[in-house]
Design a protein around this motif. Structure first.
Motif, PDB file in Angstrom:
ATOM      1  N   ARG A 282      18.794   5.300  21.585  1.00  0.00           N
ATOM      2  CA  ARG A 282      20.122   5.938  20.498  1.00  0.00           C
ATOM      3  C   ARG A 282      20.802   5.228  19.786  1.00  0.00           C
ATOM      4  O   ARG A 282      20.382   4.035  19.437  1.00  0.00           O
ATOM      5  CB  ARG A 282      20.930   5.594  21.828  1.00  0.00           C
ATOM      6  N   SER A 283      20.887   6.340  18.461  1.00  0.00           N
ATOM      7  CA  SER A 283      21.392   6.012  17.441  1.00  0.00           C
ATOM      8  C   SER A 283      22.780   7.004  17.496  1.00  0.00           C
ATOM      9  O   SER A 283      22.557   7.716  17.589  1.00  0.00           O
ATOM     10  CB  SER A 283      20.951   5.270  16.845  1.00  0.00           C
ATOM     11  N   PHE A 284      23.384   6.404  16.369  1.00  0.00           N
ATOM     12  CA  PHE A 284      24.974   7.460  15.518  1.00  0.00           C
ATOM     13  C   PHE A 284      24.609   7.731  13.753  1.00  0.00           C
ATOM     14  O   PHE A 284      25.384   8.257  13.961  1.00  0.00           O
ATOM     15  CB  PHE A 284      26.259   6.481  16.067  1.00  0.00           C
ATOM     16  N   ASP A 285      23.181   7.040  13.457  1.00  0.00           N
ATOM     17  CA  ASP A 285      23.350   6.790  11.766  1.00  0.00           C
ATOM     18  C   ASP A 285      21.690   7.271  12.342  1.00  0.00           C
ATOM     19  O   ASP A 285      20.749   7.216  12.885  1.00  0.00           O
ATOM     20  CB  ASP A 285      23.324   6.574  11.246  1.00  0.00           C
ATOM     21  N   GLU A 286      21.119   8.350  11.400  1.00  0.00           N
ATOM     22  CA  GLU A 286      19.958   8.949  11.316  1.00  0.00           C
ATOM     23  C   GLU A 286      19.291   8.268  10.491  1.00  0.00           C
ATOM     24  O   GLU A 286      18.258   7.936  10.959  1.00  0.00           O
ATOM     25  CB  GLU A 286      19.900  10.547  10.663  1.00  0.00           C
ATOM     26  N   GLY A 287      19.901   6.974   9.369  1.00  0.00           N
ATOM     27  CA  GLY A 287      18.821   6.503   8.889  1.00  0.00           C
ATOM     28  C   GLY A 287      18.949   5.251   9.658  1.00  0.00           C
ATOM     29  O   GLY A 287      17.601   4.698   9.709  1.00  0.00           O
ATOM     30  N   MET A 288      19.002   4.889  11.037  1.00  0.00           N
ATOM     31  CA  MET A 288      19.722   3.948  11.227  1.00  0.00           C
ATOM     32  C   MET A 288      18.377   4.115  12.988  1.00  0.00           C
ATOM     33  O   MET A 288      17.139   3.332  12.541  1.00  0.00           O
ATOM     34  CB  MET A 288      20.348   3.303  11.809  1.00  0.00           C
ATOM     35  N   ARG A 289      19.003   6.058  13.002  1.00  0.00           N
ATOM     36  CA  ARG A 289      17.286   5.870  13.308  1.00  0.00           C
ATOM     37  C   ARG A 289      15.767   5.646  13.034  1.00  0.00           C
ATOM     38  O   ARG A 289      14.910   5.258  13.983  1.00  0.00           O
ATOM     39  CB  ARG A 289      17.863   7.020  14.287  1.00  0.00           C
ATOM     40  N   ASP A 290      15.370   5.726  11.840  1.00  0.00           N
ATOM     41  CA  ASP A 290      14.359   6.099  11.252  1.00  0.00           C
ATOM     42  C   ASP A 290      14.063   4.596  11.168  1.00  0.00           C
ATOM     43  O   ASP A 290      13.026   4.157  11.027  1.00  0.00           O
ATOM     44  CB  ASP A 290      14.472   6.756   9.917  1.00  0.00           C
ATOM     45  N   ALA A 291      14.578   3.557  10.780  1.00  0.00           N
ATOM     46  CA  ALA A 291      14.932   2.220  10.823  1.00  0.00           C
ATOM     47  C   ALA A 291      14.574   2.110  12.275  1.00  0.00           C
ATOM     48  O   ALA A 291      13.511   0.710  12.328  1.00  0.00           O
ATOM     49  CB  ALA A 291      15.932   1.987   9.787  1.00  0.00           C
ATOM     50  N   ILE A 292      15.140   2.418  13.122  1.00  0.00           N
ATOM     51  CA  ILE A 292      14.295   1.598  14.342  1.00  0.00           C
ATOM     52  C   ILE A 292      13.685   2.108  14.654  1.00  0.00           C
ATOM     53  O   ILE A 292      12.090   1.171  15.176  1.00  0.00           O
ATOM     54  CB  ILE A 292      15.328   2.333  15.246  1.00  0.00           C
ATOM     55  N   HIS A 293      12.962   3.544  14.431  1.00  0.00           N
ATOM     56  CA  HIS A 293      11.339   4.141  14.877  1.00  0.00           C
ATOM     57  C   HIS A 293      10.416   3.041  14.120  1.00  0.00           C
ATOM     58  O   HIS A 293       9.231   3.191  14.307  1.00  0.00           O
ATOM     59  CB  HIS A 293      11.468   5.514  14.554  1.00  0.00           C
ATOM     60  N   GLU A 294      11.143   2.624  12.625  1.00  0.00           N
ATOM     61  CA  GLU A 294       9.494   1.625  12.067  1.00  0.00           C
ATOM     62  C   GLU A 294       9.598   0.491  12.931  1.00  0.00           C
ATOM     63  O   GLU A 294       8.572  -0.256  12.479  1.00  0.00           O
ATOM     64  CB  GLU A 294      10.204   2.130  10.619  1.00  0.00           C
ATOM     65  N   ARG A 295      10.950   0.295  12.976  1.00  0.00           N
ATOM     66  CA  ARG A 295      10.012  -1.265  13.863  1.00  0.00           C
ATOM     67  C   ARG A 295      10.220  -1.281  14.537  1.00  0.00           C
ATOM     68  O   ARG A 295       9.157  -2.655  15.295  1.00  0.00           O
ATOM     69  CB  ARG A 295      11.972  -1.739  13.548  1.00  0.00           C
ATOM     70  N   VAL A 296      10.245  -1.004  16.145  1.00  0.00           N
ATOM     71  CA  VAL A 296       9.549  -0.370  16.844  1.00  0.00           C
ATOM     72  C   VAL A 296       8.317  -0.590  16.875  1.00  0.00           C
ATOM     73  O   VAL A 296       6.970  -1.460  17.677  1.00  0.00           O
ATOM     74  CB  VAL A 296       9.994   0.420  18.066  1.00  0.00           C
ATOM     75  N   THR A 297       7.614   0.283  15.940  1.00  0.00           N
ATOM     76  CA  THR A 297       6.509   0.110  15.878  1.00  0.00           C
ATOM     77  C   THR A 297       6.033  -0.593  15.304  1.00  0.00           C
ATOM     78  O   THR A 297       4.860  -1.296  15.677  1.00  0.00           O
ATOM     79  CB  THR A 297       5.908   2.068  14.623  1.00  0.00           C
ATOM     80  N   GLU A 298       6.040  -1.459  14.026  1.00  0.00           N
ATOM     81  CA  GLU A 298       5.719  -2.652  13.865  1.00  0.00           C
ATOM     82  C   GLU A 298       5.246  -3.774  14.695  1.00  0.00           C
ATOM     83  O   GLU A 298       5.000  -4.576  14.298  1.00  0.00           O
ATOM     84  CB  GLU A 298       6.511  -3.104  12.559  1.00  0.00           C
ATOM     85  N   LEU A 299       7.044  -4.278  15.604  1.00  0.00           N
ATOM     86  CA  LEU A 299       6.894  -4.974  16.281  1.00  0.00           C
ATOM     87  C   LEU A 299       6.004  -4.338  17.079  1.00  0.00           C
ATOM     88  O   LEU A 299       5.130  -5.805  17.328  1.00  0.00           O
ATOM     89  CB  LEU A 299       7.972  -4.549  16.406  1.00  0.00           C
TER      90      LEU A 299
END
Length: 422
Positions: A282-299
């Motif tokens: 869950r997020s409230f900013d589309e840029g943060m949303r994409d950053a979370i997706h990228e970080r989840v995959t990397e981690l």
């Protein structure tokens, strides 16, 4: 709309006459809930009601079971849309009511109880009431009002399209195109009749997360002979918590990464080949949303690799951020304030915190300015902080909030259309 304009008073009088009928509609809908893309009884009731009111157009079967009605006012003008969602949830009701749901249905291959645990029965009854009110005032309305009764807000069954996104694909916002859209949601977080709103990001985006970790099966007594996906998954779950706490600038917006289900293994002395985790972002900013997706995959991939395992990360975007258009919100807050401070039980209005729940009303807002607000339905003798939340089998709606919802949507529609007249 000026103070001398009689329409708000006429709306209030008509709503008072209709309140008992709106409550009766709500109770009938509550007793007969239907799941997403299967709202056949509800859609038939709505369509029959709009046709009986003499609507200029009534389209059925939009996005499977959706209904779109067009009411043309007696004077030329713009177009405004009002939306209500119709579907129930796969939840077995635990509220002791004479009209409690006993319904059962099949959801994704499993037989489940069905309940209006999120209050969509209230939304449909409210918008049916608004249709009655505005149909009686159509001679004095400048422009047209489009009524959107939407299926599958709670997500369609697996393998099906549905909801607001499909309604848009099938032309719900066309011929004519509204200049703005309004919607509401009843909530247990506010006392009955209180109106809550927020400009800008209001409800979070929602994404499905599935991570499958592949190891190598072995005897539990000899873990060194295999690769343990359970331990690896545990490390991933802990690591995911650092994305929000250490990788995001929470001064901008909040965010949530939650794992809600873990499945792996069949007995205590066998380390399995794989583990599957499912969660939500869950997020409230589309840029943060994409950053979370990228970080989840990397981690997840990094932790798996370090453990000599492998993993597959699948993130499915569900709903965008629900963003109340700031200009439209500022324009219409006086209308909501007037509604909240009048009527038989004036309760007031407040700016509410961001809500990490999601709403597919956000798809409409991506195309036209929209305002989505909340109406409290918690009884006055219950602390909203302690009330059973929406989606609970014990969710209870105090029906005194319904007339506030009818007055709010009706006044928003006529005030917005009047504002286009200059």
């Amino acid at each position: 709309m000026t103070a001398a304009d009689p329409l708000p008073d006429r709306i209030a009088a008509r709503v008072a006459e209709l309140e008992a009928q709106v409550i009766a509609w709500r109770r009938g809908l509550h007793q007969h809930p239907e799941l997403g893309n299967r709202e056949f009884r509800t859609a038939a009731l709505v369509a029959e009601h709009l046709r009986a009111l003499g609507f200029d157009e009534v389209k059925t079967g939009v996005a499977h079971t959706g209904v779109v009605g067009l009411l043309k006012g007696g004077r030329p003008g713009g177009v405004v849309a009002l939306r209500a969602d119709m579907d129930g949830l796969p939840v077995s009701e635990e509220v002791d009511l004479p009209f409690a749901s006993k319904a059962r249905a099949v959801w994704n291959g499993e037989e489940v109880g069905v309940m209006h645990a999120c209050g969509h029965d209230c939304h449909v009854a409210i918008l049916m009431g608004v249709a009655s009110v505005l149909a009686g005032l159509r001679a004095d309305i400048s422009g047209s009002v489009k009524f959107i009764f939407q299926p599958a807000e709670e997500m369609p069954p697996e393998g099906e399209e549905g909801g607001a996104e499909l309604m848009i694909k099938e032309g719900a916002l066309q011929n004519p195109t509204p200049g703005a859209i309004f919607g509401l949601h009843v909530t247990s977080r506010l006392p009955a009749g209180v109106i809550g709103y927020r400009p800008g990001p209001t409800m979070a985006s929602s994404d499905k997360l599935r991570i499958t970790v592949h190891g190598r099966q072995t005897h539990g007594a000899a873990p060194w002979l295999g690769v343990d996906p359970i331990v690896t998954s545990a490390q991933i779950v802990l690591g995911l918590q650092t994305i929000v706490s250490r990788n995001l600038d929470l001064n901008r917006e909040p965010a949530v990464v939650t794992i809600g289900a873990i499945k792996g293994g069949v007995r205590e002395n066998i380390i399995p080949d794989s583990v599957e985790m499912r969660g939500t972002i869950r997020s409230f900013d589309e840029g943060m949303r994409d950053a979370i997706h990228e970080r989840v995959t990397e981690l997840a991939e990094g932790i798996s690799g370090a453990a000599r395992a492998s993993c597959r990360v699948c993130i499915t975007k569900n709903y965008p951020v629900t963003v109340n258009d700031p200009v439209l919100t500022e324009q219409m807050v006086p209308t909501l304030t007037r509604v909240a401070s009048t009527g038989p039980r004036p309760m007031g209005i407040e700016v509410v915190p961001k809500v990490t729940g999601a709403e597919d009303f956000s798809f409409f807002q991506r195309l036209i300015p929209g305002l989505f607000f909340f109406v409290g339905v918690t009884p006055p003798d219950v602390d909203p902080a302690q009330a059973d939340s929406n989606h609970s089998p014990r969710f209870f709606a105090d029906e005194r909030g319904l007339e506030v919802g009818v007055r709010a949507l009706a006044n928003l529609a006529v005030d917005y259309l009047a504002s286009l007249q200059g």
